[in-house]
Design a protein around this motif. Structure first.
Motif, PDB file in Angstrom:
ATOM      1  N   HIS A   1       0.835  -1.208   0.000  1.00 26.45           N
ATOM      2  CA  HIS A   1       0.000   0.000   0.000  1.00 26.45           C
ATOM      3  C   HIS A   1       0.871   1.260   0.000  1.00 26.45           C
ATOM      4  O   HIS A   1       0.541   2.254  -0.661  1.00 26.45           O
ATOM      5  N   GLN A   2       1.975   1.233   0.712  1.00 25.57           N
ATOM      6  CA  GLN A   2       2.865   2.394   0.751  1.00 25.57           C
ATOM      7  C   GLN A   2       3.486   2.650  -0.619  1.00 25.57           C
ATOM      8  O   GLN A   2       3.572   3.794  -1.073  1.00 25.57           O
ATOM      9  N   GLU A   3       3.911   1.560  -1.271  1.00 25.55           N
ATOM     10  CA  GLU A   3       4.489   1.718  -2.612  1.00 25.55           C
ATOM     11  C   GLU A   3       3.461   2.258  -3.585  1.00 25.55           C
ATOM     12  O   GLU A   3       3.757   3.120  -4.418  1.00 25.55           O
ATOM     13  N   THR A   4       2.225   1.749  -3.471  1.00 27.34           N
ATOM     14  CA  THR A   4       1.146   2.260  -4.331  1.00 27.34           C
ATOM     15  C   THR A   4       0.898   3.738  -4.061  1.00 27.34           C
ATOM     16  O   THR A   4       0.706   4.533  -4.990  1.00 27.34           O
ATOM     17  N   MET A   5       0.911   4.139  -2.802  1.00 28.23           N
ATOM     18  CA  MET A   5       0.703   5.540  -2.431  1.00 28.23           C
ATOM     19  C   MET A   5       1.745   6.433  -3.091  1.00 28.23           C
ATOM     20  O   MET A   5       1.428   7.478  -3.678  1.00 28.23           O
ATOM     21  N   HIS A   6       3.018   6.018  -3.029  1.00 31.13           N
ATOM     22  CA  HIS A   6       4.081   6.817  -3.640  1.00 31.13           C
ATOM     23  C   HIS A   6       3.900   6.913  -5.156  1.00 31.13           C
ATOM     24  O   HIS A   6       4.096   7.981  -5.743  1.00 31.13           O
ATOM     25  N   HIS A   7       3.505   5.768  -5.784  1.00 28.03           N
ATOM     26  CA  HIS A   7       3.257   5.781  -7.224  1.00 28.03           C
ATOM     27  C   HIS A   7       2.137   6.745  -7.580  1.00 28.03           C
ATOM     28  O   HIS A   7       2.230   7.524  -8.536  1.00 28.03           O
ATOM     29  N   LEU A   8       1.054   6.691  -6.807  1.00 31.05           N
ATOM     30  CA  LEU A   8      -0.111   7.530  -7.102  1.00 31.05           C
ATOM     31  C   LEU A   8       0.211   9.011  -6.977  1.00 31.05           C
ATOM     32  O   LEU A   8      -0.217   9.833  -7.806  1.00 31.05           O
ATOM     33  N   ILE A   9       0.956   9.366  -5.946  1.00 32.35           N
ATOM     34  CA  ILE A   9       1.334  10.774  -5.770  1.00 32.35           C
ATOM     35  C   ILE A   9       2.211  11.236  -6.923  1.00 32.35           C
ATOM     36  O   ILE A   9       2.024  12.325  -7.479  1.00 32.35           O
ATOM     37  N   HIS A  10       3.150  10.378  -7.312  1.00 31.51           N
ATOM     38  CA  HIS A  10       4.040  10.726  -8.419  1.00 31.51           C
ATOM     39  C   HIS A  10       3.264  10.867  -9.722  1.00 31.51           C
ATOM     40  O   HIS A  10       3.510  11.765 -10.534  1.00 31.51           O
ATOM     41  N   GLU A  11       2.282   9.985  -9.912  1.00 36.84           N
ATOM     42  CA  GLU A  11       1.551   9.980 -11.179  1.00 36.84           C
ATOM     43  C   GLU A  11       0.546  11.125 -11.316  1.00 36.84           C
ATOM     44  O   GLU A  11       0.035  11.369 -12.409  1.00 36.84           O
ATOM     45  N   LEU A  12       0.259  11.822 -10.217  1.00 35.84           N
ATOM     46  CA  LEU A  12      -0.630  12.982 -10.308  1.00 35.84           C
ATOM     47  C   LEU A  12      -0.073  14.016 -11.267  1.00 35.84           C
ATOM     48  O   LEU A  12      -0.806  14.752 -11.928  1.00 35.84           O
ATOM     49  N   TYR A  13       1.243  14.071 -11.373  1.00 37.60           N
ATOM     50  CA  TYR A  13       1.888  15.120 -12.149  1.00 37.60           C
ATOM     51  C   TYR A  13       2.739  14.570 -13.295  1.00 37.60           C
ATOM     52  O   TYR A  13       3.471  15.310 -13.947  1.00 37.60           O
ATOM     53  N   ASN A  14       2.650  13.272 -13.537  1.00 35.40           N
ATOM     54  CA  ASN A  14       3.477  12.670 -14.580  1.00 35.40           C
ATOM     55  C   ASN A  14       2.674  11.669 -15.390  1.00 35.40           C
ATOM     56  O   ASN A  14       1.621  11.199 -14.976  1.00 35.40           O
ATOM     57  N   GLU A  15       3.201  11.318 -16.574  1.00 34.48           N
ATOM     58  CA  GLU A  15       2.550  10.319 -17.420  1.00 34.48           C
ATOM     59  C   GLU A  15       2.689   8.942 -16.773  1.00 34.48           C
ATOM     60  O   GLU A  15       3.572   8.715 -15.945  1.00 34.48           O
ATOM     61  N   PRO A  16       1.801   8.001 -17.136  1.00 30.44           N
ATOM     62  CA  PRO A  16       1.918   6.644 -16.588  1.00 30.44           C
ATOM     63  C   PRO A  16       3.279   6.048 -16.924  1.00 30.44           C
ATOM     64  O   PRO A  16       3.731   6.112 -18.065  1.00 30.44           O
ATOM     65  N   LYS A  17       3.932   5.487 -15.922  1.00 33.89           N
ATOM     66  CA  LYS A  17       5.252   4.923 -16.165  1.00 33.89           C
ATOM     67  C   LYS A  17       5.565   3.874 -15.105  1.00 33.89           C
ATOM     68  O   LYS A  17       4.835   3.723 -14.123  1.00 33.89           O
ATOM     69  N   GLY A  18       6.670   3.173 -15.322  1.00 36.52           N
ATOM     70  CA  GLY A  18       7.129   2.196 -14.346  1.00 36.52           C
ATOM     71  C   GLY A  18       6.711   0.780 -14.679  1.00 36.52           C
ATOM     72  O   GLY A  18       6.080   0.513 -15.708  1.00 36.52           O
ATOM     73  N   GLU A  19       7.070  -0.143 -13.790  1.00 39.61           N
ATOM     74  CA  GLU A  19       6.781  -1.554 -14.010  1.00 39.61           C
ATOM     75  C   GLU A  19       5.327  -1.872 -13.692  1.00 39.61           C
ATOM     76  O   GLU A  19       4.774  -1.382 -12.714  1.00 39.61           O
TER      77      GLU A  19
END
Length: 292
Positions: A73-91
Protein backbone atom coordinates in the motif's frame (compact mmCIF):
# COMPACT_ATOMS: atom_id res chain seq x y z
CA UNK A 1 9.60 0.11 11.79
CA UNK A 2 9.26 -0.24 8.02
CA UNK A 3 12.88 -1.35 7.75
CA UNK A 4 12.22 -4.16 10.23
CA UNK A 5 9.24 -5.34 8.17
CA UNK A 6 11.23 -5.21 4.94
CA UNK A 7 14.07 -7.22 6.45
CA UNK A 8 11.61 -9.75 7.90
CA UNK A 9 9.86 -10.17 4.53
CA UNK A 10 13.21 -10.66 2.79
CA UNK A 11 14.33 -13.30 5.33
CA UNK A 12 11.09 -15.22 4.76
CA UNK A 13 11.24 -14.98 0.96
CA UNK A 14 14.97 -15.73 0.75
CA UNK A 15 14.53 -18.63 3.20
CA UNK A 16 17.38 -17.65 5.47
CA UNK A 17 19.47 -14.93 7.11
CA UNK A 18 22.55 -15.33 4.90
CA UNK A 19 20.66 -15.04 1.62
CA UNK A 20 18.60 -12.13 2.99
CA UNK A 21 21.78 -10.32 4.07
CA UNK A 22 23.25 -10.80 0.60
CA UNK A 23 20.04 -9.63 -1.06
CA UNK A 24 19.84 -6.51 1.15
CA UNK A 25 23.60 -5.75 1.03
CA UNK A 26 23.75 -6.07 4.81
CA UNK A 27 25.75 -8.17 7.24
CA UNK A 28 24.12 -11.29 8.69
CA UNK A 29 24.39 -9.99 12.29
CA UNK A 30 22.56 -6.83 11.23
CA UNK A 31 19.75 -8.89 9.71
CA UNK A 32 19.55 -11.02 12.88
CA UNK A 33 19.32 -7.87 15.01
CA UNK A 34 16.41 -6.53 12.94
CA UNK A 35 14.51 -9.80 13.40
CA UNK A 36 15.22 -9.85 17.16
CA UNK A 37 14.01 -6.23 17.44
CA UNK A 38 10.80 -7.02 15.54
CA UNK A 39 10.12 -10.11 17.67
CA UNK A 40 10.74 -8.05 20.81
CA UNK A 41 8.37 -5.33 19.61
CA UNK A 42 5.68 -7.90 18.75
CA UNK A 43 6.28 -9.85 21.95
CA UNK A 44 6.18 -13.19 20.12
CA UNK A 45 8.49 -15.48 18.20
CA UNK A 46 8.07 -15.05 14.43
CA UNK A 47 10.55 -17.59 13.05
CA UNK A 48 11.18 -21.13 14.22
CA UNK A 49 14.84 -21.95 13.77
CA UNK A 50 14.86 -25.29 15.61
CA UNK A 51 14.56 -27.25 12.39
CA UNK A 52 17.09 -27.50 9.58
CA UNK A 53 14.74 -25.40 7.48
CA UNK A 54 13.54 -22.09 8.91
CA UNK A 55 9.73 -21.91 9.16
CA UNK A 56 7.23 -19.21 10.11
CA UNK A 57 5.34 -19.50 13.37
CA UNK A 58 1.59 -18.81 13.29
CA UNK A 59 2.32 -15.28 14.51
CA UNK A 60 5.00 -14.98 11.82
CA UNK A 61 2.49 -15.89 9.13
CA UNK A 62 0.19 -13.10 10.30
CA UNK A 63 3.00 -10.52 10.44
CA UNK A 64 4.33 -11.59 7.01
CA UNK A 65 0.92 -11.32 5.33
CA UNK A 66 0.07 -7.91 6.79
CA UNK A 67 3.59 -6.51 6.39
CA UNK A 68 3.45 -7.38 2.68
CA UNK A 69 0.11 -5.61 2.36
CA UNK A 70 1.27 -2.56 4.31
CA UNK A 71 4.43 -2.10 2.23
CA UNK A 72 2.46 -2.75 -0.95
CA UNK A 73 0.00 0.00 0.00
CA UNK A 74 2.86 2.39 0.75
CA UNK A 75 4.49 1.72 -2.61
CA UNK A 76 1.15 2.26 -4.33
CA UNK A 77 0.70 5.54 -2.43
CA UNK A 78 4.08 6.82 -3.64
CA UNK A 79 3.26 5.78 -7.22
CA UNK A 80 -0.11 7.53 -7.10
CA UNK A 81 1.33 10.77 -5.77
CA UNK A 82 4.04 10.73 -8.42
CA UNK A 83 1.55 9.98 -11.18
CA UNK A 84 -0.63 12.98 -10.31
CA UNK A 85 1.89 15.12 -12.15
CA UNK A 86 3.48 12.67 -14.58
CA UNK A 87 2.55 10.32 -17.42
CA UNK A 88 1.92 6.64 -16.59
CA UNK A 89 5.25 4.92 -16.16
CA UNK A 90 7.13 2.20 -14.35
CA UNK A 91 6.78 -1.55 -14.01
CA UNK A 92 3.35 -3.15 -14.33
CA UNK A 93 3.01 -6.76 -13.17
CA UNK A 94 0.37 -8.50 -15.28
CA UNK A 95 -0.88 -12.05 -14.79
CA UNK A 96 -3.01 -13.96 -17.25
CA UNK A 97 -4.39 -17.46 -17.59
CA UNK A 98 -3.11 -19.46 -20.56
CA UNK A 99 -6.04 -18.91 -22.93
CA UNK A 100 -6.02 -15.13 -22.67
CA UNK A 101 -2.31 -14.77 -21.99
CA UNK A 102 -1.12 -16.75 -25.00
CA UNK A 103 -3.74 -15.79 -27.59
CA UNK A 104 -5.04 -12.26 -26.82
CA UNK A 105 -2.69 -10.50 -24.40
CA UNK A 106 0.27 -10.00 -26.83
CA UNK A 107 -1.80 -7.66 -29.01
CA UNK A 108 -2.87 -5.55 -26.01
CA UNK A 109 0.71 -5.33 -24.75
CA UNK A 110 1.84 -4.18 -28.21
CA UNK A 111 -0.83 -1.47 -28.20
CA UNK A 112 0.13 -0.33 -24.70
CA UNK A 113 3.84 -0.17 -25.55
CA UNK A 114 3.00 1.96 -28.58
CA UNK A 115 0.78 4.41 -26.68
CA UNK A 116 2.58 4.34 -23.30
CA UNK A 117 6.26 3.48 -23.89
CA UNK A 118 7.19 4.40 -20.30
CA UNK A 119 5.13 1.52 -18.89
CA UNK A 120 7.21 -1.65 -18.63
CA UNK A 121 5.03 -4.77 -18.44
CA UNK A 122 6.17 -7.88 -16.60
CA UNK A 123 4.07 -10.87 -17.67
CA UNK A 124 3.21 -13.99 -15.68
CA UNK A 125 1.25 -16.79 -17.36
CA UNK A 126 -0.37 -19.43 -15.15
CA UNK A 127 -3.62 -21.21 -14.48
CA UNK A 128 -6.61 -19.29 -13.13
CA UNK A 129 -6.13 -20.20 -9.47
CA UNK A 130 -2.39 -19.37 -9.52
CA UNK A 131 -3.05 -15.92 -11.02
CA UNK A 132 -5.85 -15.21 -8.53
CA UNK A 133 -3.58 -16.10 -5.61
CA UNK A 134 -0.79 -13.83 -6.86
CA UNK A 135 -3.21 -10.91 -7.28
CA UNK A 136 -4.51 -11.54 -3.75
CA UNK A 137 -0.92 -11.61 -2.43
CA UNK A 138 -0.13 -8.37 -4.33
CA UNK A 139 2.59 -10.13 -6.34
CA UNK A 140 0.63 -8.98 -9.42
CA UNK A 141 -1.00 -5.61 -10.10
CA UNK A 142 -3.73 -7.06 -12.31
CA UNK A 143 -4.89 -10.43 -13.60
CA UNK A 144 -6.97 -11.66 -16.54
CA UNK A 145 -8.51 -15.12 -16.19
CA UNK A 146 -11.33 -17.40 -17.21
CA UNK A 147 -13.27 -19.58 -14.80
CA UNK A 148 -14.58 -19.04 -11.29
CA UNK A 149 -12.59 -17.05 -8.72
CA UNK A 150 -13.63 -17.02 -5.07
CA UNK A 151 -11.28 -14.75 -3.17
CA UNK A 152 -12.75 -12.12 -0.81
CA UNK A 153 -9.78 -9.74 -1.22
CA UNK A 154 -10.19 -9.55 -5.02
CA UNK A 155 -12.62 -7.56 -7.16
CA UNK A 156 -13.71 -9.62 -10.20
CA UNK A 157 -14.77 -7.68 -13.33
CA UNK A 158 -16.19 -9.83 -16.20
CA UNK A 159 -15.50 -8.09 -19.51
CA UNK A 160 -15.75 -10.51 -22.47
CA UNK A 161 -17.56 -13.69 -23.44
CA UNK A 162 -15.78 -16.85 -24.46
CA UNK A 163 -17.33 -19.83 -26.27
CA UNK A 164 -15.91 -23.33 -25.87
CA UNK A 165 -16.54 -26.37 -28.05
CA UNK A 166 -15.28 -29.90 -28.68
CA UNK A 167 -12.29 -29.83 -31.01
CA UNK A 168 -10.78 -32.61 -33.14
CA UNK A 169 -8.29 -32.99 -35.97
CA UNK A 170 -9.58 -32.47 -39.51
CA UNK A 171 -9.42 -36.20 -40.25
CA UNK A 172 -10.66 -37.56 -36.89
CA UNK A 173 -13.31 -40.31 -37.39
CA UNK A 174 -15.92 -38.35 -35.40
CA UNK A 175 -15.51 -35.31 -37.67
CA UNK A 176 -16.39 -37.51 -40.64
CA UNK A 177 -19.37 -39.07 -38.85
CA UNK A 178 -22.82 -37.74 -39.73
CA UNK A 179 -24.17 -37.93 -36.18
CA UNK A 180 -21.93 -38.04 -33.09
CA UNK A 181 -23.47 -39.84 -30.10
CA UNK A 182 -22.84 -39.59 -26.37
CA UNK A 183 -21.38 -43.11 -26.54
CA UNK A 184 -18.89 -41.94 -29.18
CA UNK A 185 -17.71 -39.15 -26.91
CA UNK A 186 -17.40 -41.40 -23.87
CA UNK A 187 -15.29 -43.95 -25.74
CA UNK A 188 -12.94 -41.35 -27.22
CA UNK A 189 -9.53 -40.35 -25.89
CA UNK A 190 -9.72 -36.89 -24.27
CA UNK A 191 -6.82 -34.48 -23.90
CA UNK A 192 -7.34 -31.99 -21.07
CA UNK A 193 -5.59 -29.26 -19.15
CA UNK A 194 -4.36 -29.70 -15.56
CA UNK A 195 -6.49 -29.21 -12.44
CA UNK A 196 -6.71 -25.56 -11.39
CA UNK A 197 -7.00 -24.42 -14.99
CA UNK A 198 -10.13 -22.55 -16.07
CA UNK A 199 -10.18 -24.67 -19.24
CA UNK A 200 -10.08 -27.88 -17.17
CA UNK A 201 -12.92 -26.57 -14.99
CA UNK A 202 -14.98 -25.87 -18.13
CA UNK A 203 -14.18 -29.32 -19.57
CA UNK A 204 -15.44 -31.05 -16.42
CA UNK A 205 -18.62 -28.97 -16.57
CA UNK A 206 -19.14 -30.00 -20.20
CA UNK A 207 -18.70 -33.68 -19.27
CA UNK A 208 -21.45 -33.23 -16.66
CA UNK A 209 -23.77 -31.51 -19.18
CA UNK A 210 -23.31 -34.28 -21.74
CA UNK A 211 -23.40 -36.93 -18.97
CA UNK A 212 -20.16 -38.69 -19.83
CA UNK A 213 -17.17 -39.80 -17.77
CA UNK A 214 -14.40 -40.72 -20.23
CA UNK A 215 -11.88 -43.23 -18.93
CA UNK A 216 -9.28 -42.52 -21.62
CA UNK A 217 -7.63 -39.22 -20.74
CA UNK A 218 -4.31 -37.45 -21.21
CA UNK A 219 -3.43 -34.29 -19.26
CA UNK A 220 -1.12 -31.48 -20.38
CA UNK A 221 -0.22 -28.13 -18.82
CA UNK A 222 -0.21 -26.14 -22.07
CA UNK A 223 -2.94 -25.33 -24.56
CA UNK A 224 -0.39 -25.26 -27.38
CA UNK A 225 0.72 -28.85 -26.67
CA UNK A 226 -2.92 -29.91 -26.49
CA UNK A 227 -3.64 -28.36 -29.90
CA UNK A 228 -0.63 -30.06 -31.47
CA UNK A 229 -1.61 -33.40 -29.90
CA UNK A 230 -5.16 -33.10 -31.25
CA UNK A 231 -3.84 -32.10 -34.69
CA UNK A 232 -1.71 -35.27 -34.60
CA UNK A 233 -4.89 -37.30 -34.07
CA UNK A 234 -4.31 -38.31 -30.42
CA UNK A 235 -7.84 -37.46 -29.33
CA UNK A 236 -10.52 -34.86 -28.63
CA UNK A 237 -10.30 -31.75 -26.50
CA UNK A 238 -12.48 -28.88 -25.30
CA UNK A 239 -11.09 -25.43 -26.08
CA UNK A 240 -11.98 -21.78 -26.42
CA UNK A 241 -12.64 -20.70 -30.00
CA UNK A 242 -10.16 -17.85 -29.34
CA UNK A 243 -7.34 -20.40 -29.19
CA UNK A 244 -7.99 -22.22 -32.48
CA UNK A 245 -8.69 -19.39 -34.94
CA UNK A 246 -5.52 -19.99 -36.97
CA UNK A 247 -5.94 -23.77 -37.02
CA UNK A 248 -9.58 -23.49 -38.15
CA UNK A 249 -8.55 -21.10 -40.94
CA UNK A 250 -5.88 -23.61 -42.00
CA UNK A 251 -8.43 -26.46 -41.63
CA UNK A 252 -6.18 -28.54 -39.38
CA UNK A 253 -8.69 -28.48 -36.52
CA UNK A 254 -12.46 -28.84 -36.65
CA UNK A 255 -15.30 -28.18 -34.20
CA UNK A 256 -17.71 -30.99 -33.31
CA UNK A 257 -20.78 -28.87 -32.75
CA UNK A 258 -23.16 -30.36 -30.19
CA UNK A 259 -25.58 -28.04 -28.32
CA UNK A 260 -25.04 -29.69 -24.91
CA UNK A 261 -21.28 -29.64 -25.45
CA UNK A 262 -21.08 -25.90 -26.03
CA UNK A 263 -20.16 -23.78 -23.04
CA UNK A 264 -20.13 -20.02 -22.63
CA UNK A 265 -18.05 -18.39 -19.94
CA UNK A 266 -16.54 -14.98 -19.22
CA UNK A 267 -13.05 -13.60 -19.12
CA UNK A 268 -12.59 -11.50 -15.98
CA UNK A 269 -10.16 -8.85 -14.79
CA UNK A 270 -8.88 -9.37 -11.24
CA UNK A 271 -7.85 -6.44 -9.06
CA UNK A 272 -6.81 -6.43 -5.42
CA UNK A 273 -9.31 -4.44 -3.36
CA UNK A 274 -7.64 -1.06 -2.85
CA UNK A 275 -8.94 2.50 -2.57
CA UNK A 276 -6.92 3.39 -5.70
CA UNK A 277 -4.63 1.73 -8.26
CA UNK A 278 -1.62 3.10 -10.11
CA UNK A 279 -2.20 5.03 -13.33
CA UNK A 280 -0.37 2.29 -15.26
CA UNK A 281 -2.83 -0.29 -13.91
CA UNK A 282 -5.79 1.92 -14.83
CA UNK A 283 -4.43 2.48 -18.35
CA UNK A 284 -4.02 -1.26 -18.89
CA UNK A 285 -7.47 -1.97 -17.41
CA UNK A 286 -9.04 0.44 -19.93
CA UNK A 287 -7.13 -1.09 -22.84
CA UNK A 288 -8.46 -4.54 -21.94
CA UNK A 289 -12.01 -3.21 -21.75
CA UNK A 290 -11.72 -1.62 -25.20
CA UNK A 291 -10.19 -4.74 -26.80
CA UNK A 292 -13.21 -7.05 -26.97
Amino acid sequence: MNDMYKVFITVVEQQGFSKAAEHLYMTQPAVSQYIKSLESKMGVKLLDRTYKKMVLTKAGEIVYEHAKQMIGHQETMHHLIHELYNEPKGELSIGASYTYGEYVLPRIIAQMRKEYPSIHPKITIGNTQDIAKQVADMALDIGIVEGEVEEPSIDVHPFADDEMKIVASHDHPLVQKEEVTVHDLEQAMWITREKGSGTREATERMFENVEIDPTERMEFGSTQIIKESVEAGLGLTFLSLWTIRKEMAMETLEVIDLPKATLKRSFSILLRQKPMHTKATTVFYNLIQSHK
